[in-house]
Design an enzyme around this catalytic site. Structure first.
Site, PDB file in Angstrom:
ATOM      1  N   LYS A  93       5.678  -0.262  -4.219  1.00 62.78           N
ATOM      2  CA  LYS A  93       6.701  -1.106  -5.006  1.00 62.78           C
ATOM      3  C   LYS A  93       6.918  -0.771  -6.513  1.00 62.78           C
ATOM      4  CE  LYS A  93       7.264  -4.226  -1.343  1.00 62.78           C
ATOM      5  NZ  LYS A  93       6.846  -5.505  -0.725  1.00 62.78           N
ATOM      6  N   GLN A 142       4.594 -11.184  -1.891  1.00 62.94           N
ATOM      7  CA  GLN A 142       4.167 -10.384  -0.783  1.00 62.94           C
ATOM      8  C   GLN A 142       3.738 -11.168   0.436  1.00 62.94           C
ATOM      9  OE1 GLN A 142       4.768  -7.113  -0.774  1.00 62.94           O
ATOM     10  NE2 GLN A 142       3.911  -6.733   1.271  1.00 62.94           N
ATOM     11  N   ASP A 168      14.036 -10.327  -2.096  1.00 64.10           N
ATOM     12  CA  ASP A 168      13.634 -10.142  -0.525  1.00 64.10           C
ATOM     13  C   ASP A 168      14.848 -10.471   0.172  1.00 64.10           C
ATOM     14  OD1 ASP A 168      11.289  -9.230  -0.101  1.00 64.10           O
ATOM     15  OD2 ASP A 168      10.048 -10.982  -0.538  1.00 64.10           O
TER      16      ASP A 168
HETATM   17  N1  GUN Z   1       5.462  -7.907   3.802  1.00 64.08           N
HETATM   18  C1  GUN Z   1       5.785  -6.926   4.563  1.00 64.08           C
HETATM   19  N2  GUN Z   1       7.214  -6.702   4.451  1.00 64.08           N
HETATM   20  C2  GUN Z   1       7.688  -7.257   3.387  1.00 64.08           C
HETATM   21  C3  GUN Z   1       8.973  -7.547   2.700  1.00 64.08           C
HETATM   22  O1  GUN Z   1       9.777  -6.859   2.885  1.00 64.08           O
HETATM   23  N3  GUN Z   1       8.774  -8.519   1.745  1.00 64.08           N
HETATM   24  C4  GUN Z   1       7.558  -9.247   1.379  1.00 64.08           C
HETATM   25  N4  GUN Z   1       7.758 -10.072   0.505  1.00 64.08           N
HETATM   26  N5  GUN Z   1       6.684  -9.012   2.178  1.00 64.08           N
HETATM   27  C5  GUN Z   1       6.514  -8.160   3.003  1.00 64.08           C
END
Ligand code: GUN
Length: 288
Positions: free
Chosen positions: A53, A97, A120
């Site tokens: 990211k 996350q 998100d």
């Molecule tokens: N863990 C796996 N996929 C995601 C996501 O799209 N957002 C977040 N915050 N954690 C994740």
């Protein structure tokens, strides 16, 4: 006949290229889109995802702040950090996350992030908008990425039987809503670990979207000829022929022999999730 690959990597780079232009324009107006990512603990996969990211932010000129916290960080401490980020006008998007350590309640975390900074798309306000068929809120990234990938390949879902395997709040549930919404008009079946005859449901489906995190769960024999296959799973397993780690999806790779379209793992849904996260961050920066 093999399937056409739904190449998420190249589509995500196209999306990033157009975001880069938008980010430059915003910077000229004095707005620097800024994503803050909080990672609690030392889950190795999460560290890789967060790094990906961060790299994508760099490519598009989005400012990113990464906050790595020890596993022993309390829920209250995380909530306080979120409160500070909520108040900070320089930060447009906040992401914690998942998965978090067990003592941290993800739903509490999700509700604490301002809906306008919830890149998100997990806050009840954003999910509520989705239920109402209002796409102006921040949309969950993986479902949005899958919809873009299908739309880009001009796959018409009207009246099609789409089976979603997995009912998570991150993927399965919001994706099912998006597929069934007016204008997309798919007939959606949500399946999960307690569904009976899942193979029969798959055999009758025009589109199968697997998001349960069990390597190779969907077998080639479950796939109807010419169906569309989307694999959200990504698990790290040992390749017994080389003794090395490899990434595998929830669908047997040989399904490609029957499908008309299929996402690769890696390089399918994963990069699209990140492209949608960047899209949401730019949207949040514009709206703030
Ligand atoms: N863990 C796996 N996929 C995601 C996501 O799209 N957002 C977040 N915050 N954690 C994740």
């Amino acid at each position: 006949m093999g399937a056409v690959l739904l190449d998420g990597k190249s589509l995500s780079r196209e999306i990033e290229d157009s975001l880069k232009i938008k980010v430059n324009e915003l910077k000229k107006d004095g707005i620097e889109p800024h994503l803050a990512v909080i990672l609690v603990g030392d889950d190795s996969a999460s560290h890789v995802y967060v790094r990906n990211k961060e790299n994508a932010c760099k490519r598009t000129g989005i400012k990113s702040t990464k906050m790595i916290l020890p596993v022993a960080t309390s829920e209250e401490e995380v909530l306080q950090i979120i409160d500070e980020m909520n108040k900070n006008n320089d930060i447009h998007g906040i992401l914690v996350q998942s998965p978090t350590p067990k003592h941290i309640n993800e739903l509490k975390i999700t509700e604490r992030i301002y809906p306008t900074k919830d890149v998100d798309g997990f806050h009840p306000w954003n999910l509520g908008k989705l239920v109402q068929g209002d796409m102006r809120g921040l949309i969950p990234c993986t479902p949005a990425g899958i919809m873009k990938l299908l739309n880009n390949a001009k796959i018409n879902l009207v009246g099609k039987k789409v089976t979603v395997i997995g009912r998570s709040r991150i993927v399965g549930m919001p994706l099912s809503l998006m597929l069934a919404q007016k204008g997309i008009d798919a007939t959606v079946t949500i399946t999960h670990s307690r569904s009976k005859d899942i193979e029969k449901i798959c055999m009758a489906s025009d589109v199968i979207i697997a998001a349960l995190g069990i390597p190779g769960f969907v077998k080639k024999e479950w796939i109807k000829d010419s169906s569309v296959i989307v694999d959200v799973g990504i698990s790290r397993v040992i390749d017994t022929s080389t003794d090395r780690h490899k990434l595998v999806g929830d669908i047997e790779p040989s399904a490609i022999e029957k499908a008309s379209y299929m996402t690769p793992v890696p390089g399918g849904v994963g990069p699209m999730t990140i492209a949608m996260l960047l899209t949401n961050t730019v949207k949040a920066a514009i709206n703030n």
